[in-house]
Design an enzyme around this catalytic site. Structure first.
Site, PDB file in Angstrom:
ATOM      1  N   TYR A  14       0.687  -1.284   0.046  1.00 36.73           N
ATOM      2  CA  TYR A  14       0.172   0.325   0.266  1.00 36.73           C
ATOM      3  C   TYR A  14       0.642   1.425  -0.057  1.00 36.73           C
ATOM      4  O   TYR A  14       0.970   2.019  -1.095  1.00 36.73           O
ATOM      5  CB  TYR A  14      -1.171  -0.047   1.363  1.00 36.73           C
ATOM      6  CG  TYR A  14      -1.500   1.128   1.552  1.00 36.73           C
ATOM      7  CD1 TYR A  14      -2.508   1.960   0.819  1.00 36.73           C
ATOM      8  CD2 TYR A  14      -1.861   1.812   2.807  1.00 36.73           C
ATOM      9  CE1 TYR A  14      -2.820   2.905   0.619  1.00 36.73           C
ATOM     10  CE2 TYR A  14      -1.838   2.919   3.529  1.00 36.73           C
ATOM     11  CZ  TYR A  14      -2.901   3.971   2.153  1.00 36.73           C
ATOM     12  OH  TYR A  14      -3.734   4.593   2.683  1.00 36.73           O
ATOM     13  N   SER A  37       4.015 -11.292   0.499  1.00 34.84           N
ATOM     14  CA  SER A  37       2.954 -11.529   0.230  1.00 34.84           C
ATOM     15  C   SER A  37       1.380 -10.813   0.730  1.00 34.84           C
ATOM     16  O   SER A  37       0.724 -11.553   1.888  1.00 34.84           O
ATOM     17  CB  SER A  37       3.878 -11.570   2.199  1.00 34.84           C
ATOM     18  OG  SER A  37       3.897 -10.720   2.221  1.00 34.84           O
ATOM     19  N   SER A 132       6.817   2.930  13.137  1.00 37.62           N
ATOM     20  CA  SER A 132       4.879   3.135  13.637  1.00 37.62           C
ATOM     21  C   SER A 132       5.221   4.939  14.377  1.00 37.62           C
ATOM     22  O   SER A 132       6.181   3.842  15.760  1.00 37.62           O
ATOM     23  CB  SER A 132       4.935   2.191  13.557  1.00 37.62           C
ATOM     24  OG  SER A 132       3.531   2.338  14.131  1.00 37.62           O
ATOM     25  N   TYR A 156       4.088  -6.177  17.171  1.00 35.86           N
ATOM     26  CA  TYR A 156       4.623  -5.188  15.931  1.00 35.86           C
ATOM     27  C   TYR A 156       5.561  -4.224  16.556  1.00 35.86           C
ATOM     28  O   TYR A 156       6.240  -3.967  15.888  1.00 35.86           O
ATOM     29  CB  TYR A 156       2.987  -4.771  15.781  1.00 35.86           C
ATOM     30  CG  TYR A 156       2.834  -3.793  14.551  1.00 35.86           C
ATOM     31  CD1 TYR A 156       3.635  -4.910  13.238  1.00 35.86           C
ATOM     32  CD2 TYR A 156       2.781  -2.623  14.787  1.00 35.86           C
ATOM     33  CE1 TYR A 156       3.922  -3.747  12.021  1.00 35.86           C
ATOM     34  CE2 TYR A 156       3.232  -2.237  13.474  1.00 35.86           C
ATOM     35  CZ  TYR A 156       3.540  -2.033  12.499  1.00 35.86           C
ATOM     36  OH  TYR A 156       3.256  -1.114  11.604  1.00 35.86           O
ATOM     37  N   LYS A 160       9.671  -2.810  15.671  1.00 33.96           N
ATOM     38  CA  LYS A 160       9.477  -1.487  14.838  1.00 33.96           C
ATOM     39  C   LYS A 160      10.583  -0.979  15.612  1.00 33.96           C
ATOM     40  O   LYS A 160      11.786  -0.651  15.649  1.00 33.96           O
ATOM     41  CB  LYS A 160       8.277  -0.618  14.963  1.00 33.96           C
ATOM     42  CG  LYS A 160       7.492  -1.167  13.944  1.00 33.96           C
ATOM     43  CD  LYS A 160       7.779  -1.403  12.256  1.00 33.96           C
ATOM     44  CE  LYS A 160       7.345  -1.382  11.924  1.00 33.96           C
ATOM     45  NZ  LYS A 160       7.689  -1.488  10.240  1.00 33.96           N
ATOM     46  N   ASN A 186      -0.936   7.844  11.270  1.00 35.25           N
ATOM     47  CA  ASN A 186      -2.552   7.189  10.218  1.00 35.25           C
ATOM     48  C   ASN A 186      -2.497   6.913   8.736  1.00 35.25           C
ATOM     49  O   ASN A 186      -2.928   7.866   8.514  1.00 35.25           O
ATOM     50  CB  ASN A 186      -3.825   7.184  11.409  1.00 35.25           C
ATOM     51  CG  ASN A 186      -3.163   6.126  12.582  1.00 35.25           C
ATOM     52  OD1 ASN A 186      -2.401   7.016  14.099  1.00 35.25           O
ATOM     53  ND2 ASN A 186      -3.930   5.435  12.669  1.00 35.25           N
TER      54      ASN A 186
HETATM   55  P1  NAD Z   1       2.181  -3.294   3.001  1.00 37.92           P
HETATM   56  O1  NAD Z   1       1.561  -5.256   3.833  1.00 37.92           O
HETATM   57  O2  NAD Z   1       0.610  -3.260   2.240  1.00 37.92           O
HETATM   58  O3  NAD Z   1       3.254  -3.463   2.607  1.00 37.92           O
HETATM   59  C1  NAD Z   1       3.864  -4.354   2.477  1.00 37.92           C
HETATM   60  C2  NAD Z   1       4.752  -5.409   1.954  1.00 37.92           C
HETATM   61  O4  NAD Z   1       6.752  -5.638   1.640  1.00 37.92           O
HETATM   62  C3  NAD Z   1       3.752  -5.811   0.895  1.00 37.92           C
HETATM   63  O5  NAD Z   1       4.051  -5.913  -0.450  1.00 37.92           O
HETATM   64  C4  NAD Z   1       4.432  -7.737   0.705  1.00 37.92           C
HETATM   65  O6  NAD Z   1       4.274  -8.124   0.030  1.00 37.92           O
HETATM   66  C5  NAD Z   1       6.326  -7.008   1.334  1.00 37.92           C
HETATM   67  N1  NAD Z   1       6.717  -7.670   2.207  1.00 37.92           N
HETATM   68  C6  NAD Z   1       6.285  -8.482   3.681  1.00 37.92           C
HETATM   69  N2  NAD Z   1       7.426  -9.110   3.521  1.00 37.92           N
HETATM   70  C7  NAD Z   1       8.093  -9.062   2.771  1.00 37.92           C
HETATM   71  C8  NAD Z   1       9.559  -9.526   2.883  1.00 37.92           C
HETATM   72  N3  NAD Z   1      10.142 -10.625   4.051  1.00 37.92           N
HETATM   73  N4  NAD Z   1       9.999  -9.713   1.631  1.00 37.92           N
HETATM   74  C9  NAD Z   1       9.523  -9.329   0.697  1.00 37.92           C
HETATM   75  N5  NAD Z   1       8.849  -8.510   1.174  1.00 37.92           N
HETATM   76  C10 NAD Z   1       8.021  -8.433   1.870  1.00 37.92           C
HETATM   77  O7  NAD Z   1       1.692  -3.236   4.475  1.00 37.92           O
HETATM   78  P2  NAD Z   1       2.211  -1.312   4.395  1.00 37.92           P
HETATM   79  O8  NAD Z   1       0.874  -0.831   4.941  1.00 37.92           O
HETATM   80  O9  NAD Z   1       2.320  -0.829   3.256  1.00 37.92           O
HETATM   81  O10 NAD Z   1       3.035  -0.421   4.973  1.00 37.92           O
HETATM   82  C11 NAD Z   1       4.600  -0.424   4.397  1.00 37.92           C
HETATM   83  C12 NAD Z   1       5.242  -0.109   5.466  1.00 37.92           C
HETATM   84  O11 NAD Z   1       5.364   0.768   6.614  1.00 37.92           O
HETATM   85  C13 NAD Z   1       5.654  -2.418   6.866  1.00 37.92           C
HETATM   86  O12 NAD Z   1       6.706  -1.604   7.297  1.00 37.92           O
HETATM   87  C14 NAD Z   1       4.824  -1.451   8.125  1.00 37.92           C
HETATM   88  O13 NAD Z   1       5.442  -1.853   9.466  1.00 37.92           O
HETATM   89  C15 NAD Z   1       4.982   0.332   8.145  1.00 37.92           C
HETATM   90  N6  NAD Z   1       3.118   1.105   8.968  1.00 37.92           N
HETATM   91  C16 NAD Z   1       2.058   1.070   7.650  1.00 37.92           C
HETATM   92  C17 NAD Z   1       1.482   1.571   8.502  1.00 37.92           C
HETATM   93  C18 NAD Z   1      -0.111   1.608   8.413  1.00 37.92           C
HETATM   94  O14 NAD Z   1      -0.880   2.268   8.745  1.00 37.92           O
HETATM   95  N7  NAD Z   1      -0.325   1.023   7.000  1.00 37.92           N
HETATM   96  C19 NAD Z   1       1.803   2.303   9.844  1.00 37.92           C
HETATM   97  C20 NAD Z   1       3.060   2.542  10.162  1.00 37.92           C
HETATM   98  C21 NAD Z   1       3.855   1.607   9.937  1.00 37.92           C
HETATM   99  N1  UDP Z   2     -11.974   1.827  14.999  1.00 36.65           N
HETATM  100  C1  UDP Z   2     -13.109   1.767  15.236  1.00 36.65           C
HETATM  101  N2  UDP Z   2     -13.257   0.460  14.170  1.00 36.65           N
HETATM  102  C2  UDP Z   2     -12.654   0.011  12.659  1.00 36.65           C
HETATM  103  C3  UDP Z   2     -11.922   0.109  13.282  1.00 36.65           C
HETATM  104  C4  UDP Z   2     -10.553   0.749  13.872  1.00 36.65           C
HETATM  105  O1  UDP Z   2     -14.035   1.992  15.380  1.00 36.65           O
HETATM  106  O2  UDP Z   2     -13.120  -0.972  12.648  1.00 36.65           O
HETATM  107  C5  UDP Z   2     -11.413   2.437  15.434  1.00 36.65           C
HETATM  108  C6  UDP Z   2      -9.585   2.219  16.433  1.00 36.65           C
HETATM  109  O3  UDP Z   2     -10.406   1.604  17.706  1.00 36.65           O
HETATM  110  C7  UDP Z   2      -9.284   3.613  16.836  1.00 36.65           C
HETATM  111  C8  UDP Z   2      -9.285   4.273  15.320  1.00 36.65           C
HETATM  112  O4  UDP Z   2     -10.621   3.731  14.785  1.00 36.65           O
HETATM  113  O5  UDP Z   2      -9.590   4.457  17.896  1.00 36.65           O
HETATM  114  C9  UDP Z   2      -7.987   4.081  14.278  1.00 36.65           C
HETATM  115  O6  UDP Z   2      -7.903   2.158  14.681  1.00 36.65           O
HETATM  116  P1  UDP Z   2      -6.723   2.143  12.762  1.00 36.65           P
HETATM  117  O7  UDP Z   2      -6.437   0.915  13.471  1.00 36.65           O
HETATM  118  O8  UDP Z   2      -6.751   2.656  12.132  1.00 36.65           O
HETATM  119  O9  UDP Z   2      -5.701   2.502  13.538  1.00 36.65           O
HETATM  120  P2  UDP Z   2      -4.723   2.643  15.080  1.00 36.65           P
HETATM  121  O10 UDP Z   2      -5.447   2.314  16.374  1.00 36.65           O
HETATM  122  O11 UDP Z   2      -3.577   1.101  14.835  1.00 36.65           O
HETATM  123  O12 UDP Z   2      -4.103   3.819  15.260  1.00 36.65           O
END
Ligand code: NAD
Ligand code: UDP
Length: 350
Positions: A14, A37, A132, A156, A160, A186
């Site tokens: 994403y 994955s 994160s 998780y 990190k 977020n």
């Molecule tokens: P995502 O799952 O969409 O993307 C992660 C990608 O990494 C996927 O395409 C997956 O196939 C690939 N991947 C996983 N393990 C792998 C491996 N061992 N080797 C090669 N590829 C691998 O997630 P995202 O939302 O795009 O998040 C990206 C990064 O940002 C992650 O590290 C996640 O922890 C971090 N992050 C995301 C959020 C969020 O809200 N989306 C918030 C904070 C941090």
């Molecule tokens: N939340 C909710 N319904 C859902 C998913 C999340 O009410 O189906 C709420 C959750 O309790 C939090 C906020 O939305 O207060 C953001 O949640 P999210 O999982 O998106 O982010 P994170 O909690 O990991 O920051």
């Protein structure tokens, strides 16, 4: 820095796909390594079409011995060495990390360690890491500044934090190494074209993709986890930021990492808190739709409210979020409406 070759682990996910768009717009040249994955080759193909660019895409796992090293060595041998790594690959579901912690220590911690070994062996010494806001844990003060104590409340978040600590130690030991750790708040929404977006494989854990799936008719109602928090309307408050603003943050973090050895951790958020109900109301208003709600008990382990102090990102990286909640809602809906099943396509009729 324009024209540099950058390895993007997890670039088919994403945040990765949106970051590819921002990198290409800045003239940076991504090379994607992803094990699919949780990502999709279709996401990268769509970025190629959107940007009229070609993106080398390698299917591989960062943990598999020799894989990253081979990718880096091959690029160097071809006269186009990788200058920096953007490390997004990892697992990200908090609940799953509680149920299956070893999966998270393996992929997020051991995977990052394998990547760092490969970088050392091939002389690549710049990294931007996806961390994160989860690393902060329960707020002792708000907004979260980077100096807030780090006490993640789930496996998780601990993975990190462990990677952050590895990077800090590595930078202290190896004078020429540079690592920028980005603590995302977020990220929600999608590229304004509606061509790429978030495509969860299972029931979404996060609020925003759940809202868009209710809006598109895939789910009957949104569960609101808790309406008795000490917030203005009783629902949880988060710092939602547009995924394209987050993507742009990576471009600027890469430039910074290239010019500055050493370790730094930087928040990427807007500095604004938005409640669950405020986000739902904005989505309904902007997209002229109704999201049926059902109040549920609080989700275990949830934090009541949190948001970022984004001042360091502004002063160090010159980065600021530019898009508001309305744009996040409009862009996220455009993607979901045009792609009700995400990147999945229905099998052709027999
Ligand atoms: P995502 O799952 O969409 O993307 C992660 C990608 O990494 C996927 O395409 C997956 O196939 C690939 N991947 C996983 N393990 C792998 C491996 N061992 N080797 C090669 N590829 C691998 O997630 P995202 O939302 O795009 O998040 C990206 C990064 O940002 C992650 O590290 C996640 O922890 C971090 N992050 C995301 C959020 C969020 O809200 N989306 C918030 C904070 C941090
Ligand atoms: N939340 C909710 N319904 C859902 C998913 C999340 O009410 O189906 C709420 C959750 O309790 C939090 C906020 O939305 O207060 C953001 O949640 P999210 O999982 O998106 O982010 P994170 O909690 O990991 O920051």
């Amino acid at each position: 820095m324009a024209d540099m070759r950058v390895l993007v682990t997890g670039g088919a996910g994403y945040i990765g796909a949106h970051t590819l768009v921002a990198m290409l717009a800045a003239g940076q040249r991504p090379l994607v390594l992803d094990n699919f994955s949780n990502g999709s080759a279709e996401a990268v193909r769509r970025v190629e079409r959107l940007c009229s660019a070609s993106i080398p895409l390698i299917e591989g796992d960062i943990r598999q011995p020799g894989v990253v090293q081979a990718v880096l060595a091959q690029a160097a041998a071809g006269g186009d060495p990788v200058r920096a790594v953007l490390h997004l690959a990892g697992c990200k579901a908090v609940g799953e990390s509680v149920a299956d912690p070893l999966k998270y220590y393996d992929n997020n911690v051991a995977g990052s360690l394998a990547l760092l070994h490969a970088m050392r062996e091939t002389g690549v010494a710049r990294l931007v890491f996806s961390s994160s806001a989860t690393v902060y844990g329960e707020p002792q003060s708000l907004p979260f500044t980077e100096a807030h104590p780090l006490a993640p409340a789930n496996p998780y978040g601990r993975t990190k934090l462990m990677v952050e600590q590895m990077l800090r130690d590595l930078c202290a030991a190896q004078a020429g190494f540079g690592a920028v750790t980005l603590r995302y708040f977020n990220p929600i929404g999608a590229h304004p074209s509606g061509q790429i977006g978030e495509s969860p494989r299972d029931v979404p854990n996060n609020l925003f993709p759940f809202i868009t799936q209710v809006a598109v008719g895939r789910r009957p109602f949104l569960n609101v986890f808790g309406d008795d928090y000490a917030t203005a309307d009783g629902t949880g408050v988060r710092d939602y930021l547009h995924v394209m603003d987050l993507a742009q943050g990576h471009v600027q973090a890469l430039d910074y990492a290239l010019a500055h050895p050493g370790f730094v951790a930087v928040n990427l958020g807007t500095g604004q808190g938005t409640s669950v109900l405020e986000l739902v109301q904005a989505f309904e208003r902007v997209n002229q739709c109704r999201i049926p709600l059902r109040t549920q008990p609080r989700r275990p382990g949830d934090i009541e409210r949190m948001w970022a102090d984004p001042a360091l990102a502004a002063s160090l990286l010159g980065w600021r979020s530019r898009r508001g909640v309305d744009a996040m809602c409009a862009d996220g809906w455009r993607w979901q409406q045009g792609n009700p099943r995400g990147y999945e396509t229905d099998p052709p009729a027999a």
